[in-house]
Design a protein around this motif. Structure first.
Motif, PDB file in Angstrom:
ATOM      1  N   PRO A 187       0.852  -1.192   0.000  1.00 32.39           N
ATOM      2  CA  PRO A 187       0.000   0.000   0.000  1.00 32.39           C
ATOM      3  C   PRO A 187       0.890   1.245   0.000  1.00 32.39           C
ATOM      4  O   PRO A 187       2.013   1.204   0.485  1.00 32.39           O
ATOM      5  CB  PRO A 187      -0.785  -0.122   1.310  1.00 32.39           C
ATOM      6  CG  PRO A 187      -0.070  -1.135   2.124  1.00 32.39           C
ATOM      7  CD  PRO A 187       0.702  -2.004   1.198  1.00 32.39           C
TER       8      PRO A 187
ATOM      9  N   MET B 215       6.944   4.931   3.218  1.00 36.51           N
ATOM     10  CA  MET B 215       7.772   4.707   4.400  1.00 36.51           C
ATOM     11  C   MET B 215       9.058   3.958   4.027  1.00 36.51           C
ATOM     12  O   MET B 215      10.149   4.302   4.487  1.00 36.51           O
ATOM     13  CB  MET B 215       6.951   3.870   5.373  1.00 36.51           C
ATOM     14  CG  MET B 215       7.485   3.860   6.741  1.00 36.51           C
ATOM     15  SD  MET B 215       6.125   4.174   7.889  1.00 36.51           S
ATOM     16  CE  MET B 215       6.109   5.943   7.871  1.00 36.51           C
TER      17      MET B 215
ATOM     18  N   ILE C  24       1.189   4.051   1.560  1.00 37.78           N
ATOM     19  CA  ILE C  24       1.773   4.652   2.765  1.00 37.78           C
ATOM     20  C   ILE C  24       2.984   3.851   3.227  1.00 37.78           C
ATOM     21  O   ILE C  24       4.017   4.395   3.649  1.00 37.78           O
ATOM     22  CB  ILE C  24       0.728   4.814   3.897  1.00 37.78           C
ATOM     23  CG1 ILE C  24       1.329   5.439   5.155  1.00 37.78           C
ATOM     24  CG2 ILE C  24       0.102   3.500   4.303  1.00 37.78           C
ATOM     25  CD1 ILE C  24       1.313   6.920   5.163  1.00 37.78           C
ATOM     26  N   ILE C  25       2.890   2.510   3.113  1.00 40.31           N
ATOM     27  CA  ILE C  25       4.029   1.649   3.463  1.00 40.31           C
ATOM     28  C   ILE C  25       5.150   1.819   2.442  1.00 40.31           C
ATOM     29  O   ILE C  25       6.336   1.880   2.792  1.00 40.31           O
ATOM     30  CB  ILE C  25       3.571   0.171   3.520  1.00 40.31           C
ATOM     31  CG1 ILE C  25       2.564  -0.047   4.658  1.00 40.31           C
ATOM     32  CG2 ILE C  25       4.759  -0.757   3.675  1.00 40.31           C
ATOM     33  CD1 ILE C  25       3.144   0.021   6.031  1.00 40.31           C
TER      34      ILE C  25
END
Lengths: 212, 212, 212
Positions: free
Chosen positions: A129, A135, A131-132
């Motif tokens: 995903p 990160m 957001i990961i």
């Protein structure tokens, strides 16, 4: 992996490789600079440069479970660092004051930008995903420098100087993700997002922007 | 994995997940406290909280070769930490003296207990011998804090204060193993062993027990 | 893996195991010594010994994606360290001045030599190009000590004392590779290359050779 998919991904992977090479060399130079400041020996200079250059990408490969590591696959990278260490170490002893500070900040910014986007691109291909993936991009971008500072026994700069460093990386990863959603071609998104991080970081450094 | 086995394990995994959530939030708070003490910026506070909360579990997943990592699988955890960072950082600047020390010791003890047992439970499911499983439980419990201290450039507290911290975790893992052998249901064993560690750690702290 | 290949490799693996056991015990002793200097508690002594003994091999196994880790496969190693900790800690408090410095340098040199060659042998079996295999050998040899120093909050000795430590390991790995190409049997190459590193390191330490 599905051979058709591999074929479709080949140009992206080639791009990521080119970007990685830029980032590796830039990060190695920031490692040389820090290691000399701490008066390390040749082995120390090589190790710090190696860790700065490959730390982020290795953590990314570990987290994504990618093998072989990118520096095993492209072991010419390792040889480049080895040769650079042998060439640069004596030069640095002489040059010391001649190399201006902005040169190292620039090398470090280039490493940050290009590693971040290379990290995010691979995470997206691994179906993370966004957001990961962002990160992981930030981790790939900053972890080499964090590891360098931990080995040199300092609190990592990125965590306490209040400058938008990790934040620049995060914004660039967000921009990359937006550009892909907008249907821009991979190559445009990759290079312009990486460039965006480099510029943002440099401007923030020149203008002395602080987050604190 | 065999689908039947997955089905049989589902309730245990659900339990471990619930326990992990408690541990993640507690560990993040202990990270916030330490990061503020060192006057880190927002990125530093987030990173230290992240590392404290996910360091132990990530090392466990690496050692057990479990993918995706638990924080990739439950990336709402990452968002929770992100939101908490944004909410808590300014609050901490004001509260500073209002939050008593025992609150942080408690948060840390809860993280220790619940991560330890979650780590041991997963290691047992991966068919590790119990001594290795207990070791992995201890590692999962304490590694986040160790990583936090290493990043903050301190000798990890757990290794030198002589307080029964890792030992409390080890004893709790032993108790869990005994309860399973005695035929107690998973849920009872999980919660009571985790609770046992929390209580043991708190009592040891209050009573100032020393091992040295 | 192909069962025939496994059978063919079995004697090599048995050799590597014997070599590892020597290295584990030697490294643990160097960990005990350092931990006592820093006045750690029992948990700290155990952890530092554990990390020194298993850090290098665990990183190697992570990088080569070998599971289970060698200390999970041979968990008697863990028990040996546990028992040694319990026996050695009180003894060290008394002996303190009786154990001469050269004993620890020797223990450390043995760990360096045997871990390096065990690491390189496994990397070669995993079909790594020799420069990468040698690098993995060096990493396996020195990483335990680096991790020990990072945990004890010191700049790793290996990176700054200018003594040929990592270099001894690298030369030994090169010698091993040459002996294999020359058609020498595995067992001869393994033991003599490991011995070569130990001797080279000891001589360099006695003669106070410096690289800087």
């Amino acid at each position: 992996m599905d051979p058709l998919l591999v074929q479709a991904l080949a140009p992206v992977l080639r791009l990521v490789t080119a970007i990685e090479l830029v980032a590796v060399i830039a990060a190695a130079f920031s490692g040389f600079a820090e290691a000399r400041k701490k008066e390390m020996d040749v082995v120390g200079v090589f190790t710090v440069a190696f860790v700065t250059a490959f730390g982020g990408g290795t953590l990314r490969d570990l987290l994504l479970d990618r093998r072989p590591f990118f520096w095993v696959d492209h072991y010419e990278y390792v040889i480049i660092i080895l040769v650079l260490t042998i060439l640069v170490t004596p030069a640095m002893r002489i040059a010391h004051r001649l190399v201006p500070n902005w040169a190292f900040v620039t090398a470090d910014a280039i490493g940050l930008g290009f590693f971040s986007i290379a990290g995010m691109a691979l995470a997206i291909q691994a179906d993370m995903p966004w957001i990961i993936a962002a990160m992981l991009g930030v981790v790939t971008g900053v972890f080499g420098g964090v590891l360098r500072d931990v080995i040199l026994n300092e609190v990592p700069m990125v965590l306490r100087d209040g400058k938008p460093y990790a934040l620049a990386s995060f914004l660039g990863c967000g921009a990359y993700s937006l550009m892909l959603s907008a249907g821009l071609p991979q190559s445009v998104a990759l290079w312009s997002a990486a460039g965006f991080i480099v510029v943002l970081r440099m401007v923030a450094w020149r203008q002395n922007w602080t987050l604190k």
